[in-house]
Design a protein around this motif. Structure first.
Motif, PDB file in Angstrom:
ATOM      1  N   ALA A   7       0.824  -1.210   0.000  1.00  0.00           N
ATOM      2  CA  ALA A   7       0.000   0.000   0.000  1.00  0.00           C
ATOM      3  C   ALA A   7       0.860   1.263   0.000  1.00  0.00           C
ATOM      4  N   ARG A   8       2.107   1.160   0.440  1.00  0.00           N
ATOM      5  CA  ARG A   8       2.958   2.345   0.540  1.00  0.00           C
ATOM      6  C   ARG A   8       3.717   2.611  -0.760  1.00  0.00           C
ATOM      7  N   CYS A   9       4.531   1.672  -1.199  1.00  0.00           N
ATOM      8  CA  CYS A   9       5.333   1.913  -2.407  1.00  0.00           C
ATOM      9  C   CYS A   9       4.612   1.465  -3.681  1.00  0.00           C
ATOM     10  N   GLN A  10       3.502   0.735  -3.512  1.00  0.00           N
ATOM     11  CA  GLN A  10       2.653   0.294  -4.629  1.00  0.00           C
ATOM     12  C   GLN A  10       3.347  -0.712  -5.536  1.00  0.00           C
ATOM     13  N   ARG A  11       4.399  -1.337  -5.059  1.00  0.00           N
ATOM     14  CA  ARG A  11       5.053  -2.423  -5.775  1.00  0.00           C
ATOM     15  C   ARG A  11       4.452  -3.747  -5.324  1.00  0.00           C
ATOM     16  N   PRO A  12       4.547  -4.808  -6.156  1.00  0.00           N
ATOM     17  CA  PRO A  12       4.124  -6.128  -5.687  1.00  0.00           C
ATOM     18  C   PRO A  12       4.814  -6.460  -4.367  1.00  0.00           C
ATOM     19  N   LEU A  13       4.097  -7.147  -3.474  1.00  0.00           N
ATOM     20  CA  LEU A  13       4.646  -7.409  -2.144  1.00  0.00           C
ATOM     21  C   LEU A  13       6.001  -8.106  -2.204  1.00  0.00           C
ATOM     22  N   SER A  14       6.187  -8.982  -3.178  1.00  0.00           N
ATOM     23  CA  SER A  14       7.462  -9.691  -3.295  1.00  0.00           C
ATOM     24  C   SER A  14       8.592  -8.779  -3.760  1.00  0.00           C
ATOM     25  N   LEU A  15       8.237  -7.604  -4.279  1.00  0.00           N
ATOM     26  CA  LEU A  15       9.230  -6.648  -4.782  1.00  0.00           C
ATOM     27  C   LEU A  15       9.165  -5.318  -4.032  1.00  0.00           C
ATOM     28  N   CYS A  16       8.623  -5.346  -2.828  1.00  0.00           N
ATOM     29  CA  CYS A  16       8.456  -4.127  -2.033  1.00  0.00           C
ATOM     30  C   CYS A  16       9.795  -3.417  -1.834  1.00  0.00           C
ATOM     31  N   LEU A  17       9.781  -2.092  -1.987  1.00  0.00           N
ATOM     32  CA  LEU A  17      10.990  -1.278  -1.872  1.00  0.00           C
ATOM     33  C   LEU A  17      11.097  -0.531  -0.545  1.00  0.00           C
ATOM     34  N   CYS A  18      10.109  -0.695   0.324  1.00  0.00           N
ATOM     35  CA  CYS A  18      10.024   0.150   1.515  1.00  0.00           C
ATOM     36  C   CYS A  18      11.256   0.063   2.408  1.00  0.00           C
ATOM     37  N   ALA A  19      11.879  -1.110   2.488  1.00  0.00           N
ATOM     38  CA  ALA A  19      13.052  -1.255   3.350  1.00  0.00           C
ATOM     39  C   ALA A  19      14.220  -0.407   2.861  1.00  0.00           C
ATOM     40  N   LEU A  20      14.204  -0.030   1.593  1.00  0.00           N
ATOM     41  CA  LEU A  20      15.296   0.754   1.021  1.00  0.00           C
ATOM     42  C   LEU A  20      14.993   2.250   0.973  1.00  0.00           C
ATOM     43  N   ILE A  21      13.754   2.626   1.234  1.00  0.00           N
ATOM     44  CA  ILE A  21      13.366   4.032   1.140  1.00  0.00           C
ATOM     45  C   ILE A  21      13.821   4.769   2.396  1.00  0.00           C
ATOM     46  N   PRO A  22      14.645   5.810   2.256  1.00  0.00           N
ATOM     47  CA  PRO A  22      15.146   6.521   3.434  1.00  0.00           C
ATOM     48  C   PRO A  22      14.099   7.480   3.992  1.00  0.00           C
ATOM     49  N   ALA A  23      14.450   8.117   5.063  1.00  0.00           N
ATOM     50  CA  ALA A  23      13.629   9.193   5.639  1.00  0.00           C
ATOM     51  C   ALA A  23      14.537  10.401   5.784  1.00  0.00           C
ATOM     52  N   LEU A  24      14.573  11.230   4.744  1.00  0.00           N
ATOM     53  CA  LEU A  24      15.492  12.356   4.689  1.00  0.00           C
ATOM     54  C   LEU A  24      14.751  13.675   4.865  1.00  0.00           C
ATOM     55  N   ALA A  25      15.376  14.601   5.546  1.00  0.00           N
ATOM     56  CA  ALA A  25      14.840  15.952   5.695  1.00  0.00           C
ATOM     57  C   ALA A  25      15.655  16.891   4.823  1.00  0.00           C
ATOM     58  N   SER A  26      15.005  17.927   4.317  1.00  0.00           N
ATOM     59  CA  SER A  26      15.697  18.934   3.512  1.00  0.00           C
ATOM     60  C   SER A  26      15.172  20.313   3.869  1.00  0.00           C
ATOM     61  N   ARG A  27      16.022  21.320   3.737  1.00  0.00           N
ATOM     62  CA  ARG A  27      15.550  22.699   3.914  1.00  0.00           C
ATOM     63  C   ARG A  27      14.679  23.099   2.723  1.00  0.00           C
ATOM     64  N   THR A  28      15.036  22.613   1.547  1.00  0.00           N
ATOM     65  CA  THR A  28      14.285  22.915   0.329  1.00  0.00           C
ATOM     66  C   THR A  28      13.022  22.072   0.275  1.00  0.00           C
ATOM     67  N   ARG A  29      11.888  22.717   0.052  1.00  0.00           N
ATOM     68  CA  ARG A  29      10.652  21.961  -0.141  1.00  0.00           C
ATOM     69  C   ARG A  29      10.574  21.540  -1.609  1.00  0.00           C
ATOM     70  N   VAL A  30      10.137  20.319  -1.857  1.00  0.00           N
ATOM     71  CA  VAL A  30      10.042  19.782  -3.209  1.00  0.00           C
ATOM     72  C   VAL A  30       8.575  19.521  -3.536  1.00  0.00           C
ATOM     73  N   LEU A  31       8.089  20.149  -4.601  1.00  0.00           N
ATOM     74  CA  LEU A  31       6.720  19.966  -5.070  1.00  0.00           C
ATOM     75  C   LEU A  31       6.770  19.234  -6.407  1.00  0.00           C
ATOM     76  N   LEU A  32       6.256  18.020  -6.426  1.00  0.00           N
ATOM     77  CA  LEU A  32       6.239  17.194  -7.629  1.00  0.00           C
ATOM     78  C   LEU A  32       4.853  17.243  -8.245  1.00  0.00           C
ATOM     79  N   LEU A  33       4.768  17.703  -9.478  1.00  0.00           N
ATOM     80  CA  LEU A  33       3.495  17.793 -10.195  1.00  0.00           C
ATOM     81  C   LEU A  33       3.499  16.721 -11.275  1.00  0.00           C
TER      82      LEU A  33
END
Length: 203
Positions: A7-33
């Motif tokens: 439900a988080r990375c939307q990849r098949p459960l056998s190919l889930c990427l969540c364990a590799l996704i970091p939790a990074l903070a930045s001063r710059t805000r990023v808006l993805l359209l």
């Protein structure tokens, strides 16, 4: 029947990427359209940015009525090439400006990204940033107009590394690399070599 997906990375459960996704903070805000055509694409790297960067916002659509609200009270820049674009490493660091830095990134093919700019005049009117020449993209399984055309996650990492140096955001690339390796493994070495020039080459 489709395979169960994370439900988080939307990849098949056998190919889930969540364990590799970091939790990074930045001063710059990023808006993805993101153009809607990219939402269900298996190589959706904008989603990886939104999950791995706490100061990121992902919006999907062709027009964005709330764009004035998102841009308000920010020093907003559009990461998109153009004749007046300023190379990203020449922008003054956020500590030297009073307003918050906002990096706006249209996500889609080059044609779809241009359509987003055409459909949203406020977006097209933003001052533009471009990346300096660098290493070829590691996006080995998707066609690109030029060797230095980057995926969205690669562009975000390159921009933030320049804007917030000496801080580095390369950890965002870990799930991207795993995503690409998984796609190559799924298509098989022969198909990859036939369509993309082999395991060590790009188009």
């Amino acid at each position: 029947m489709s395979r169960p997906a994370c439900a988080r990375c939307q990849r098949p459960l056998s190919l889930c990427l969540c364990a590799l996704i970091p939790a990074l903070a930045s001063r710059t805000r990023v808006l993805l359209l993101q153009h809607p055509s990219e939402r269900r694409h298996p190589l959706n790297t904008a989603r990886l940015v939104a999950l791995g960067l706490s100061n990121a916002q992902l919006e999907i659509g062709e027009t964005f009525a709330d764009l004035p609200l998102w841009l308000a009270d920010h020093d907003a820049w559009l990461l998109f090439p153009g004749p007046e674009a300023l190379t990203v490493n020449l922008v003054p660091p956020p500590a030297k400006i009073e307003s918050k830095r906002l990096l706006v990134i249209p996500d889609g093919t080059w044609r779809k990204a241009r359509l987003l700019l055409h459909a949203n005049p406020l977006l097209a009117a933003l001052p533009r940033l471009t990346l300096p020449p660098g290493a070829p993209s590691r996006y080995r399984v998707r066609k690109a107009p030029a060797p230095d055309a980057l995926s969205t996650v690669e562009a975000v990492v390159a921009a933030l590394n320049a804007l917030e140096a000496p801080r580095r955001f390369d950890a965002l690339l870990a799930p991207f690399e795993a995503l690409i390796d998984g796609q190559i493994a799924a298509m098989g070495p022969e198909t990859f070599a036939r369509n993309h020039g082999g395991p060590e080459q790009r188009d």
